[in-house]
Design a protein around this motif. Structure first.
Motif: not given
Length: 395
Positions: A29-31, A266-273
């Protein structure tokens, strides 16, 4: 068997040096936010207190919130925001030992690191831990900051023991891949798997001195440990030379940096905030603070940034109101498009598999933050949570 012109052996030789494209999606989940609280202000009652303060602000200024909301959705949004604030006011908490904390002295910071580790352990023991929690240590800018930040991390993790699920570290003011490499080596010394977020809040975090995009090199230097990229509004805009009146999230300079973050992740399994706003809804400025915060959150959501910073309990009201309004406004249209894709029913819009993946992810985010319930999603899409997860994870 139809005739062909290409020699199969020659084709195989030409394509042998290619590899399959790998796309990694973020796990779990992304908060919707990260709440930054100075370590000195963290107590065992913090999460409950933030929820209570947010509910009190909503009770006192309900008309001001209603004025921001789509009229036809206002009643249901207010109801769901209240439920969210009562049940889970904080989705991600960062105990701050950096800018919001200052430099109170080694003995004080040691004591706060040990004490707040005990608070987190108590939350885990009592089953009241936010879904995500962690610390922001000091940067690696100078030797003194590096030594203090590493010591705080050491004291905190030693006192905490095994980190709970959802534990994350925030590494601020990164300026070089070497800093990321060294930080990873420090984490290896603890002997436990730890991931961290990189805060993008310097110009060097976006473009390095040789004119190359810096973030991909940071991610590579992290050796799989980088879980997120968080934007720092005010350090970054100040670093760009913007005056105080122009240091805000909606500035084009911020859009450039965040778009670089978005593409790199993108497509690296990393979320941005996204970052924060310092226009706080306090005192006589509640309406102004809410109007500013609500507008910025909606703008971020429209640009594909589903997480941001919150710095004050009253911002929780407009955070959840904006997020819920965003998902509720789009639910019928998104559901029609997703059903048409699944049913191959055609229609006026012909969506690609990637769009169906994005639509499914959107419904999952709406479920996770409380904007929608499972029965509602099943009614409008005909899909259960398992079906949505299958579509969302399809490469």
């Amino acid at each position: 068997m139809p005739r062909t012109s290409l020699d199969a052996v020659a084709v195989a030789a030409a394509t042998a040096r290619l590899s399959d494209v790998e796309r990694t999606l973020p796990d779990g989940r992304q908060p919707v936010h990260t709440c930054y609280v100075p370590a000195s202000a963290v107590t065992g009652d913090l999460v409950r207190d933030w929820g209570a303060q947010a509910l009190a602000a909503l009770d006192s200024h309900e008309d001001a919130l209603t004025a921001l909301l789509p009229a036809e959705l206002a009643p249901v949004i207010r109801e769901r925001v209240r439920a969210k604030l009562a049940a889970e006011p904080v989705e991600d908490l960062r105990i701050d030992f950096e800018d919001g904390y200052g430099a109170p002295g080694d003995d004080v910071e040691d004591a706060d690191a040990e004490r707040t580790a005990g608070v987190v352990a108590g939350w885990a023991r009592d089953g009241v831990l936010p879904p995500y929690v962690g610390i922001r240590m000091k940067s690696f800018d100078t030797r003194a900051l590096r030594e203090r930040g590493i010591r705080t991390l050491d004291v905190f993790l030693t006192a905490l023991g095994d980190p709970p699920p959802g534990f994350v570290l925030t590494f601020p003011k990164v300026t070089s891949a070497e800093q990321v490499e060294v930080f990873g080596e420090i984490l290896d010394m603890f002997g436990i798997p730890l991931r961290f977020e990189i805060q993008v809040e310097t110009t060097q975090s976006v473009v390095d001195p040789e004119g190359r995009l810096a973030i991909p090199r940071f991610v590579e230097a992290g050796r799989g440990r980088v879980s997120g990229l968080h934007f720092g509004t005010y350090d970054y805009t100040a670093g760009c030379g913007l005056g105080a009146a122009h240091q805000h999230l909606a500035h084009g300079a911020c859009d450039f940096a965040r778009n670089v973050m978005q593409v790199a992740a993108a497509n690296a399994g990393i979320r941005v905030s996204d970052g924060s706003t310092n226009v706080l809804p306090v005192g006589d400025a509640v309406e102004e603070g809410w109007r500013t915060h609500y507008g910025l959150v909606r703008r971020s959501l429209a640009h594909g940034f589903y997480q941001g910073w919150d710095l004050h309990p009253a911002q929780l009201v407009t955070r959840y109101a904006a997020v819920h309004a965003f998902y509720l406004e789009g639910v019928e249209g998104d559901a029609r498009r997703l059903k048409a894709y699944v049913d191959r029913a055609g229609g006026t819009v012909l969506d690609e598999p990637a769009t169906a993946q994005a639509l499914s992810s959107s419904f999952l985010r709406a479920l996770e933050c409380g904007a929608l319930g499972e029965a509602e999603v099943l009614r409008v899409t005909g899909l259960g949570v398992g079906d949505l997860r299958g579509l969302a994870s399809r490469g």
